[in-house]
Design an enzyme around this catalytic site. Structure first.
Site, PDB file in Angstrom:
ATOM      1  N   LYS A  75       0.805  -1.229   0.000  1.00 17.94           N
ATOM      2  CA  LYS A  75       0.000   0.000   0.000  1.00 17.94           C
ATOM      3  C   LYS A  75       0.842   1.285   0.000  1.00 17.94           C
ATOM      4  CE  LYS A  75      -4.254  -1.681   2.137  1.00 17.94           C
ATOM      5  NZ  LYS A  75      -5.251  -1.468   3.189  1.00 17.94           N
TER       6      LYS A  75
ATOM      7  N   ASP B   1     -10.182   2.976   1.950  1.00 15.23           N
ATOM      8  CA  ASP B   1     -10.359   2.325   3.260  1.00 15.23           C
ATOM      9  C   ASP B   1     -11.073   3.246   4.251  1.00 15.23           C
ATOM     10  OD1 ASP B   1      -9.231  -0.186   2.762  1.00 15.23           O
ATOM     11  OD2 ASP B   1      -7.208   0.489   3.240  1.00 15.23           O
TER      12      ASP B   1
HETATM   13  P1  NAP Z   1      -0.835  -2.862  11.210  1.00 12.47           P
HETATM   14  O1  NAP Z   1      -0.460  -1.709  10.360  1.00 12.47           O
HETATM   15  O2  NAP Z   1       0.099  -3.991  11.373  1.00 12.47           O
HETATM   16  O3  NAP Z   1      -1.215  -2.276  12.672  1.00 12.47           O
HETATM   17  C1  NAP Z   1      -1.503  -3.143  13.749  1.00 12.47           C
HETATM   18  C2  NAP Z   1      -1.865  -2.312  14.994  1.00 12.47           C
HETATM   19  O4  NAP Z   1      -2.247  -3.249  16.015  1.00 12.47           O
HETATM   20  C3  NAP Z   1      -0.693  -1.505  15.553  1.00 12.47           C
HETATM   21  O5  NAP Z   1      -1.203  -0.341  16.150  1.00 12.47           O
HETATM   22  C4  NAP Z   1      -0.123  -2.470  16.605  1.00 12.47           C
HETATM   23  O6  NAP Z   1       0.566  -1.807  17.656  1.00 12.47           O
HETATM   24  C5  NAP Z   1      -1.388  -3.082  17.161  1.00 12.47           C
HETATM   25  N1  NAP Z   1      -1.157  -4.402  17.750  1.00 12.47           N
HETATM   26  C6  NAP Z   1      -0.987  -5.576  17.107  1.00 12.47           C
HETATM   27  N2  NAP Z   1      -0.799  -6.585  17.981  1.00 12.47           N
HETATM   28  C7  NAP Z   1      -0.844  -6.010  19.219  1.00 12.47           C
HETATM   29  C8  NAP Z   1      -0.723  -6.535  20.548  1.00 12.47           C
HETATM   30  N3  NAP Z   1      -0.531  -7.821  20.775  1.00 12.47           N
HETATM   31  N4  NAP Z   1      -0.830  -5.666  21.585  1.00 12.47           N
HETATM   32  C9  NAP Z   1      -1.043  -4.336  21.370  1.00 12.47           C
HETATM   33  N5  NAP Z   1      -1.158  -3.796  20.140  1.00 12.47           N
HETATM   34  C10 NAP Z   1      -1.066  -4.612  19.074  1.00 12.47           C
HETATM   35  O7  NAP Z   1      -2.210  -3.541  10.697  1.00 12.47           O
HETATM   36  P2  NAP Z   1      -3.431  -2.824   9.927  1.00 12.47           P
HETATM   37  O8  NAP Z   1      -3.278  -3.040   8.479  1.00 12.47           O
HETATM   38  O9  NAP Z   1      -3.579  -1.450  10.444  1.00 12.47           O
HETATM   39  O10 NAP Z   1      -4.667  -3.763  10.381  1.00 12.47           O
HETATM   40  C11 NAP Z   1      -5.156  -3.715  11.711  1.00 12.47           C
HETATM   41  C12 NAP Z   1      -6.466  -4.472  11.834  1.00 12.47           C
HETATM   42  O11 NAP Z   1      -7.469  -3.853  11.031  1.00 12.47           O
HETATM   43  C13 NAP Z   1      -6.397  -5.926  11.375  1.00 12.47           C
HETATM   44  O12 NAP Z   1      -7.137  -6.717  12.267  1.00 12.47           O
HETATM   45  C14 NAP Z   1      -7.055  -5.914  10.028  1.00 12.47           C
HETATM   46  O13 NAP Z   1      -7.689  -7.146   9.706  1.00 12.47           O
HETATM   47  C15 NAP Z   1      -8.098  -4.822  10.218  1.00 12.47           C
HETATM   48  N6  NAP Z   1      -8.464  -4.191   8.941  1.00 12.47           N
HETATM   49  C16 NAP Z   1      -9.759  -4.289   8.553  1.00 12.47           C
HETATM   50  C17 NAP Z   1     -10.152  -3.715   7.369  1.00 12.47           C
HETATM   51  C18 NAP Z   1     -11.596  -3.806   6.936  1.00 12.47           C
HETATM   52  O14 NAP Z   1     -11.862  -3.599   5.753  1.00 12.47           O
HETATM   53  N7  NAP Z   1     -12.518  -4.065   7.841  1.00 12.47           N
HETATM   54  C19 NAP Z   1      -9.218  -3.037   6.563  1.00 12.47           C
HETATM   55  C20 NAP Z   1      -7.891  -2.960   6.994  1.00 12.47           C
HETATM   56  C21 NAP Z   1      -7.529  -3.553   8.191  1.00 12.47           C
HETATM   57  P3  NAP Z   1       2.127  -1.378  17.506  1.00 12.47           P
HETATM   58  O15 NAP Z   1       2.156  -0.116  16.729  1.00 12.47           O
HETATM   59  O16 NAP Z   1       2.579  -1.213  18.902  1.00 12.47           O
HETATM   60  O17 NAP Z   1       2.809  -2.528  16.791  1.00 12.47           O
END
Ligand code: NAP
Length: 284
Positions: free
Chosen positions: A70, A106
């Site tokens: 992305k 998004d």
């Molecule tokens: P990302 O960029 O990897 O971000 C993950 C976030 O979660 C970060 O803030 C991370 O914190 C936090 N995190 C992960 N594991 C953690 C833990 N064990 N304890 C505390 N914080 C934790 O991922 P993303 O692309 O933003 O996606 C995040 C979520 O949104 C996913 O579940 C994804 O499936 C969902 N999503 C849904 C859609 C939809 O269309 N509904 C679209 C996109 C994403 P740190 O910064 O500290 O690592």
């Protein structure tokens, strides 16, 4: 039926094997009688420039872009829409006669689904967002542009929350709050959004915040759509808070991409039914 006139769109990601996008879009194309096909392309990071050149040379009408491309795709495109520029990521590309334009649907997909499903007034919202990753960035930038009252960001890595807060501050008052002080961020908030992956399949028993901090004046929204009702949403429902699941964001980001490629309304309800059916049958 695929013919010599069929237009091709698709997904660039790595991996792409679990994506619901092909079935969602192909059902929409078939039921709307449009001669398009949607294909998932598994593109390794080092092959992204060749894949983008392929969009031009093969004349694809456009693509969705997902993890891990992305951000990396931005310098390979001819033009970036202002919202995608502010978010710093592209999830949709349209090929306009060889000119590749990048968008991010998004955040807009999220907001469209949130407003349609919960009927909240964005201008009244004091938002607490858990997480500061890619999805958080898209959602927060869009909510800021739509004029919410205030945003608080609670994230495990404090610097990441701080950087996002600084990025948003010109548009809306925003603060980063330490997870240890989450209670202060939630007690007078009106909208709580989980943008972390905590609670996502297969870790379905995890919660991104203690259930005791939830209160009935909140709308609780989770970006996760697998499971459809996370443990966070179950806990919120139990205390009488309104809930909103991530499936609406997924469907609407896809519907907005459809609208960009076809310049026509997308069959949003059919797309939602298709994704729900897949998820209920255990697709992930
Ligand atoms: P990302 O960029 O990897 O971000 C993950 C976030 O979660 C970060 O803030 C991370 O914190 C936090 N995190 C992960 N594991 C953690 C833990 N064990 N304890 C505390 N914080 C934790 O991922 P993303 O692309 O933003 O996606 C995040 C979520 O949104 C996913 O579940 C994804 O499936 C969902 N999503 C849904 C859609 C939809 O269309 N509904 C679209 C996109 C994403 P740190 O910064 O500290 O690592």
């Amino acid at each position: 039926m695929i013919t010599s006139k069929t237009k091709v769109v698709g997904l660039l990601g790595h991996p792409v094997g679990h994506s619901q996008s092909p079935i969602m879009h192909n059902t929409a194309f078939r039921e709307n009688n449009v001669n398009y096909v949607y294909v998932a392309f598994d593109v390794a990071p080092e092959k992204l420039p060749e894949a983008v050149a392929g969009i031009r040379s093969l004349g694809l009408r456009g693509v969705n872009v997902t993890i891990p491309h992305k951000v990396a795709i931005i310098p390979l495109l001819d033009e970036i829409d202002p919202l995608a520029k502010r978010i710093g990521a592209v999830n949709t590309v349209v090929n306009d006669n060889g000119r590749l334009i990048g968008y991010n649907t998004d955040g807009t997909g999220y907001v469209r689904s949130l407003v349609n499903e919960t009927k909240i007034e964005l201008a009244d919202q004091v938002v607490t967002m858990l997480g500061a990753g890619g999805a958080a960035r898209a959602v927060a930038c869009t909510l800021a542009e739509e004029g919410v009252k205030e945003i608080r960001i609670v994230n495990r890595s404090r610097e990441k929350a701080q950087r996002l807060a600084e990025h948003l501050n010109g548009l809306v008052p925003t603060r980063a709050i330490d997870p240890a002080d989450a209670h202060l961020a939630v007690s007078d908030a009106t909208l709580l959004i989980n943008t972390t992956s905590i609670g996502m399949y297969p870790q379905v028993d995890e919660m991104p915040i203690a259930a005791e901090l939830l209160h009935p004046r909140l709308v609780v929204s989770d970006l996760i759509y697998n499971p459809l009702e996370t443990k966070l949403l179950q806990a919120a429902k139990k205390i009488g808070a309104k809930t909103h699941s991530g499936v609406g964001m997924f469907v609407n980001q896809g519907a907005l991409a459809y609208e960009i490629w076809l310049e026509a309304d997308a069959p949003v309800e059919l797309m939602r039914e298709t994704v729900l059916k897949q998820l209920q049958q255990g697709g992930n």
